[in-house]
Design an enzyme around this catalytic site. Structure first.
Site, PDB file in Angstrom:
ATOM      1  N   SER A 170       1.479 -18.497  15.760  1.00  0.00           N
ATOM      2  CA  SER A 170       2.541 -19.417  16.216  1.00  0.00           C
ATOM      3  C   SER A 170       3.337 -20.057  15.089  1.00  0.00           C
ATOM      4  O   SER A 170       4.371 -20.675  15.367  1.00  0.00           O
ATOM      5  CB  SER A 170       1.941 -20.521  17.085  1.00  0.00           C
ATOM      6  OG  SER A 170       1.570 -20.011  18.328  1.00  0.00           O
ATOM      7  N   LYS A 221       6.943 -19.287  15.032  1.00  0.00           N
ATOM      8  CA  LYS A 221       7.884 -19.899  15.992  1.00  0.00           C
ATOM      9  C   LYS A 221       8.865 -20.845  15.305  1.00  0.00           C
ATOM     10  O   LYS A 221       9.960 -21.092  15.811  1.00  0.00           O
ATOM     11  CB  LYS A 221       7.094 -20.610  17.093  1.00  0.00           C
ATOM     12  CG  LYS A 221       6.251 -19.628  17.924  1.00  0.00           C
ATOM     13  CD  LYS A 221       5.296 -20.328  18.875  1.00  0.00           C
ATOM     14  CE  LYS A 221       4.473 -19.300  19.653  1.00  0.00           C
ATOM     15  NZ  LYS A 221       3.456 -19.930  20.520  1.00  0.00           N
ATOM     16  N   TYR A 271       7.622 -10.188  20.821  1.00  0.00           N
ATOM     17  CA  TYR A 271       6.883 -11.440  20.609  1.00  0.00           C
ATOM     18  C   TYR A 271       5.514 -11.173  19.970  1.00  0.00           C
ATOM     19  O   TYR A 271       5.106 -11.881  19.032  1.00  0.00           O
ATOM     20  CB  TYR A 271       6.741 -12.176  21.946  1.00  0.00           C
ATOM     21  CG  TYR A 271       5.859 -13.399  21.874  1.00  0.00           C
ATOM     22  CD1 TYR A 271       6.320 -14.593  21.319  1.00  0.00           C
ATOM     23  CD2 TYR A 271       4.548 -13.362  22.356  1.00  0.00           C
ATOM     24  CE1 TYR A 271       5.495 -15.704  21.245  1.00  0.00           C
ATOM     25  CE2 TYR A 271       3.729 -14.476  22.283  1.00  0.00           C
ATOM     26  CZ  TYR A 271       4.200 -15.643  21.723  1.00  0.00           C
ATOM     27  OH  TYR A 271       3.376 -16.741  21.644  1.00  0.00           O
ATOM     28  N   TYR A 282       0.950 -28.950  19.517  1.00  0.00           N
ATOM     29  CA  TYR A 282       0.684 -28.937  20.967  1.00  0.00           C
ATOM     30  C   TYR A 282       0.114 -30.262  21.448  1.00  0.00           C
ATOM     31  O   TYR A 282       0.614 -31.313  21.070  1.00  0.00           O
ATOM     32  CB  TYR A 282      -0.222 -27.733  21.328  1.00  0.00           C
ATOM     33  CG  TYR A 282       0.324 -26.467  20.715  1.00  0.00           C
ATOM     34  CD1 TYR A 282       1.508 -25.934  21.189  1.00  0.00           C
ATOM     35  CD2 TYR A 282      -0.290 -25.862  19.623  1.00  0.00           C
ATOM     36  CE1 TYR A 282       2.056 -24.802  20.620  1.00  0.00           C
ATOM     37  CE2 TYR A 282       0.246 -24.733  19.042  1.00  0.00           C
ATOM     38  CZ  TYR A 282       1.421 -24.213  19.546  1.00  0.00           C
ATOM     39  OH  TYR A 282       1.965 -23.112  18.971  1.00  0.00           O
ATOM     40  N   VAL A 342      -2.917 -19.834  15.796  1.00  0.00           N
ATOM     41  CA  VAL A 342      -4.329 -19.587  16.104  1.00  0.00           C
ATOM     42  C   VAL A 342      -4.996 -18.644  15.093  1.00  0.00           C
ATOM     43  O   VAL A 342      -6.199 -18.407  15.189  1.00  0.00           O
ATOM     44  CB  VAL A 342      -4.548 -19.064  17.541  1.00  0.00           C
ATOM     45  CG1 VAL A 342      -4.238 -20.140  18.561  1.00  0.00           C
ATOM     46  CG2 VAL A 342      -3.778 -17.796  17.802  1.00  0.00           C
TER      47      VAL A 342
END
Ligand code: DON
Length: 306
Positions: A66, A69, A191, A242, A260
């Site tokens: 992530s 992103k 993705y 998050y 992760v």
């Protein structure tokens, strides 16, 4: 503590948090990541001019997941401007990164660009703009890090694809609202490749440098306006970890983005960028040793945005 060289502080952090690597669990919902060695630990700091300091496994490539992103968001903002914000919000979700629950109540508009739903919208828009979202990301990361070997781990991408039902559900659901415009199977492929980028702490600290330089790339050209760079940093601070973003801000006090694979990038605007890696995750998907190391960094140096 003086910060003319970051080497002493990095060495001290590695000693101070030595009990943390080995704690937590690797991400096992992506089988190719499940066997990662949680005892590994690396950390790098990049100054605005590209000088890099590191400790431990700071040159060892790991699965960025992530963290990518942040870079796809920046690329879409640079290509598409503020249009993006009609398709994705910028509020913390308070939910896990792969949660589905808010999407129906909020008409297929994800809360922010860092939860999986929001990142899928960003990648969809990058795909429309470039025809190869993952390739555009890789080119950018190579240019900013100066590492021409930086690339995808196709085995990790395939592993996630084989277990990608939740991301597929998110993408199809948003497509039903018209908020995903490319065919879902191809988008998911982009993705998963994006998330499979392998890079080291040194690579990522350098690649994030534009966020500390107020939008300016390594070659001096502009990727984002100063205001857009501020916006990306702000969304990192409020949404980058998050449902642990409040705790991360409380402990670390910097914009940060986790993955992760166990990596976290963080930004001290106007001063430096950091990347830390250790694969043991807490229950919210953030690296246990990584958060501990960043917490130590801001405590020892006083370099925080607060
Ligand atoms: O889509 C996923 O679930 C992964 N490829 C990335 C998730 C992730 O890294 C969340 N970060 N903490």
């Amino acid at each position: 503590m003086p910060t003319s060289s970051f080497q002493p502080v990095l060495d001290r952090i590695a000693a101070d948090i030595a009990a943390s690597p080995g704690r937590g669990r690797p991400a096992d919902y992506i089988p190719a990541l499940a066997s990662a060695d949680t005892r590994r630990f690396g950390m790098a700091v990049a100054e605005l001019d590209g000088t890099v300091y590191g400790v431990g496994d700071w040159q060892h490539p790991f699965s960025t997941q992530s963290i990518t992103k942040v870079f796809t968001l920046a690329l879409v903002l640079s290509l598409d401007g503020d249009n993006l914000w009609e398709h994705v919000g910028r509020e913390p979700s308070g939910n896990p990164f792969n949660s589905l629950v808010q999407l129906e109540y909020e008409n297929g508009i994800p809360r922010n660009p860092f939860i999986n739903a929001g990142a899928l919208v960003v990648t969809d828009r990058l795909q429309t703009r470039t025809g190869d979202a993952a390739g555009a990301l890789r080119s950018f990361l190579r240019a900013e890090s100066g590492n021409p070997r930086l690339t995808f781990d196709e085995a990790v991408a395939a592993s996630e694809s084989a277990h990608g039902d939740r991301n597929a559900a998110l993408a199809h659901f948003m497509a039903s609202y018209g908020n995903i415009t490319n065919p879902v199977p191809g988008l998911l492929g982009q993705y998963f490749r994006q998330c499979s980028v392998e890079a080291s702490c040194a690579d990522l600290a350098l690649a994030a440098g534009f966020l500390a330089r107020h939008g300016i790339r390594a070659d001096g050209s502009s990727l984002l306006t100063r205001s857009q760079a501020k916006q990306v940093n702000a969304v990192m601070l409020t949404c980058g970890t998050y449902d642990a973003a409040g705790d991360f801000a409380h402990r670390v006090g910097l914009p940060g983005k986790s993955g992760v694979g166990g990596g976290i990038i963080a930004v001290v605007p106007g001063r430096c960028t950091l990347c830390v890696w250790s694969p043991g995750l807490d229950e919210r998907g953030n690296s246990v040793a990584g958060v501990a190391a960043l917490d130590r960094f801001t405590t020892l140096t006083g370099l925080s945005v607060f």
